[in-house]
Motif scaffolding. Structure first.
Motif, mmCIF file in Angstrom:
data_model
loop_
_atom_site.group_PDB
_atom_site.id
_atom_site.type_symbol
_atom_site.label_atom_id
_atom_site.label_comp_id
_atom_site.label_asym_id
_atom_site.label_seq_id
_atom_site.Cartn_x
_atom_site.Cartn_y
_atom_site.Cartn_z
ATOM 1 N N PHE A 42 0.421 -1.620 -0.240
ATOM 2 C CA PHE A 42 -0.433 0.043 -0.446
ATOM 3 C C PHE A 42 0.972 1.445 -0.090
ATOM 4 O O PHE A 42 1.728 0.805 0.776
ATOM 5 N N PHE A 43 0.554 2.291 -1.013
ATOM 6 C CA PHE A 43 1.619 3.559 -0.295
ATOM 7 C C PHE A 43 0.688 4.766 -0.830
ATOM 8 O O PHE A 43 -0.620 4.598 -1.380
ATOM 9 N N SER A 44 0.637 5.658 -0.525
ATOM 10 C CA SER A 44 0.182 7.046 -0.063
ATOM 11 C C SER A 44 1.606 7.898 -0.093
ATOM 12 O O SER A 44 2.090 8.257 1.014
ATOM 13 N N VAL A 45 0.834 9.523 -0.864
ATOM 14 C CA VAL A 45 1.358 10.140 -0.563
ATOM 15 C C VAL A 45 0.204 11.389 0.137
ATOM 16 O O VAL A 45 -0.893 11.662 0.076
ATOM 17 N N PHE A 46 0.981 11.677 1.840
ATOM 18 C CA PHE A 46 0.831 12.746 2.322
ATOM 19 C C PHE A 46 1.339 14.305 2.484
ATOM 20 O O PHE A 46 2.820 14.553 2.444
ATOM 21 N N ARG A 47 0.988 15.266 1.337
ATOM 22 C CA ARG A 47 1.340 16.803 1.368
ATOM 23 C C ARG A 47 1.201 17.712 1.687
ATOM 24 O O ARG A 47 1.902 19.062 1.165
ATOM 25 N N LEU A 48 0.781 17.154 3.447
ATOM 26 C CA LEU A 48 -0.155 18.458 3.943
ATOM 27 C C LEU A 48 1.523 19.246 4.098
ATOM 28 O O LEU A 48 1.290 20.418 4.588
ATOM 29 N N PRO A 49 2.300 18.867 5.463
ATOM 30 C CA PRO A 49 3.181 19.659 4.953
ATOM 31 C C PRO A 49 4.122 20.838 4.402
ATOM 32 O O PRO A 49 4.053 21.883 4.142
ATOM 33 N N ASP A 50 3.705 20.317 2.783
ATOM 34 C CA ASP A 50 4.519 20.530 1.479
ATOM 35 C C ASP A 50 3.117 21.999 1.699
ATOM 36 O O ASP A 50 4.154 23.006 0.614
ATOM 37 N N MET A 87 7.095 -0.978 7.559
ATOM 38 C CA MET A 87 6.268 0.476 6.447
ATOM 39 C C MET A 87 7.584 1.127 6.422
ATOM 40 O O MET A 87 8.678 1.169 7.565
ATOM 41 N N VAL A 88 7.097 1.642 5.586
ATOM 42 C CA VAL A 88 8.904 3.106 5.521
ATOM 43 C C VAL A 88 8.420 4.141 5.188
ATOM 44 O O VAL A 88 7.056 4.312 4.716
ATOM 45 N N VAL A 89 8.692 5.523 5.707
ATOM 46 C CA VAL A 89 7.938 6.794 5.445
ATOM 47 C C VAL A 89 9.074 7.332 5.055
ATOM 48 O O VAL A 89 10.126 7.479 5.532
ATOM 49 N N ALA A 90 9.389 7.886 4.144
ATOM 50 C CA ALA A 90 10.254 8.598 2.912
ATOM 51 C C ALA A 90 9.421 9.684 2.948
ATOM 52 O O ALA A 90 8.494 10.492 2.383
ATOM 53 N N SER A 91 10.370 10.816 2.823
ATOM 54 C CA SER A 91 10.013 12.676 2.344
ATOM 55 C C SER A 91 11.447 12.740 0.983
ATOM 56 O O SER A 91 12.630 12.869 1.770
ATOM 57 N N VAL A 274 14.166 9.032 5.422
ATOM 58 C CA VAL A 274 14.265 7.833 5.046
ATOM 59 C C VAL A 274 14.049 6.845 6.635
ATOM 60 O O VAL A 274 14.757 7.570 7.534
ATOM 61 N N ALA A 275 13.056 7.171 7.079
ATOM 62 C CA ALA A 275 12.501 5.958 8.132
ATOM 63 C C ALA A 275 11.642 4.890 8.246
ATOM 64 O O ALA A 275 10.949 4.802 7.519
ATOM 65 N N SER A 276 11.355 3.856 9.280
ATOM 66 C CA SER A 276 10.879 3.084 9.109
ATOM 67 C C SER A 276 10.860 1.888 10.568
ATOM 68 O O SER A 276 11.642 2.563 11.524
ATOM 69 N N ASP A 277 9.863 0.960 10.378
ATOM 70 C CA ASP A 277 9.184 1.055 11.437
ATOM 71 C C ASP A 277 10.701 -0.708 12.063
ATOM 72 O O ASP A 277 10.495 -1.183 13.048
ATOM 73 N N ARG A 278 11.371 -0.884 11.266
ATOM 74 C CA ARG A 278 12.580 -1.452 10.949
ATOM 75 C C ARG A 278 13.941 -1.193 11.603
ATOM 76 O O ARG A 278 14.210 0.078 11.308
#
Length: 302
Positions: A42-50, A87-91, A274-278
């Motif tokens: 699953f992939f989603s983009v959150f543009r709120l900070p931008d 889970m990976v979070v990338a900016s 890049v951050a992750s739960d691992r």
């Protein structure tokens, strides 16, 4: 939600509110997908900070946008991410507060490298830009945007600086170099007006060296490089020179009464994360995402 609605809103506060509404909608879509679809990724983009960065000069608003995303991610981790999930979070870029704007076309004009069309200079436009700088320094951006919106409705005049208006005001038969920027950041490009553009400069290398020498003497300039030193096989349309400013200075291409104006706001920075739960090894970058995901799916990494 219709993202095109953003440009029709009359104030920065309304635009930030719309950005939060879109963010909320996207979180609900992601949660519905995870609950109802049997997919591997699953992939989603959150543009709120931008989006917030583009519509505020307030540190409080900027921090709030990151907090909203962080709160959602914390809840999402707890409710939806199971023991064997990844889970990976990338900016791709962060936001940094700037304190100055470097108006590159004004800098070129002051050195005789850029010439405006006769009659294109306006004392009224210069006055408006100076007042806007003062207002932004005081943190009155929302008020200024409302004022400009009122001017558009009542006298059909847009006082916000635009890129196309700058290009239209240049005398191309006399101009040797010009600047253009498409992003909101400390980087910008300078083009030599040579035969490639139907321009007037024959000795391109000499002109490039002259501009580099003069730019490097400016306190806010970190480096100036040719496109070939920055990009791999840059197309002919790329700038001749790439300029990097100090991280607290923003590159602008508007024709402003001052070369350097003291304002405050937020812009993109080069460094993302890049951050992750691992546990992550070394220093991951965006380029590592695709091979990591392919590996997790059991596919061959090219």
């Amino acid at each position: 939600p219709d993202i095109r609605r953003m440009g029709k809103l009359g104030s920065e506060e309304e635009r930030r509110g719309e950005a939060r509404r879109i963010f909320q909608f996207r979180t609900e879509v992601l949660e519905w997908l995870v609950e109802n679809r049997d997919e591997e990724v699953f992939f989603s983009v959150f543009r709120l900070p931008d989006t917030t960065m583009h519509h505020t000069d307030s540190k409080r608003e900027m921090v709030r946008s990151y907090d909203v995303v962080a709160d959602f991610l914390e809840e999402f981790l707890e409710e939806f991410v199971k023991e064997n999930d990844n889970m990976v979070v990338a900016s791709d870029r962060g936001a940094v507060r700037y304190e100055k704007e470097f108006h590159a076309n004004t800098w070129l004009e002051e050195r005789g490298l850029l010439v405006r069309e006769e009659g294109s200079e306006s004392l009224m436009d210069d006055l408006v830009l100076s007042i806007a700088d003062f207002g932004r320094k005081l943190g009155l951006r929302d008020f200024l945007v409302r004022l400009n919106s009122l001017a558009e409705r009542t006298v059909d005049k847009d006082f916000s600086p635009g890129k196309s208006e700058v290009m239209d005001s240049i005398d191309w038969d006399e101009t040797e170099a010009f600047a253009y920027v498409t992003g909101v950041c400390a980087y910008g490009g300078i083009w030599i007006n040579d035969e490639r553009l139907g321009g007037v400069v024959d000795e391109v290398e000499d002109k490039r060296s002259e501009i580099v020498r003069k730019l490097e003497s400016e306190d806010e300039v970190v480096w100036v490089r040719g496109s070939a030193d920055v990009y791999v096989d840059p197309p002919e349309s790329f700038p001749d020179l790439v300029v990097r400013l100090d991280e607290r200075a923003k590159f602008e291409s508007s024709l402003h009464p001052k070369t350097m104006s003291e304002v405050c706001g937020f812009m993109h920075r080069k460094q993302g994360f890049v951050a992750s739960d691992r546990e992550l090894v070394d220093d991951p970058e965006l380029i590592d995402l695709a091979p990591t995901i392919l590996h997790l799916l059991g596919d061959t990494v090219p």
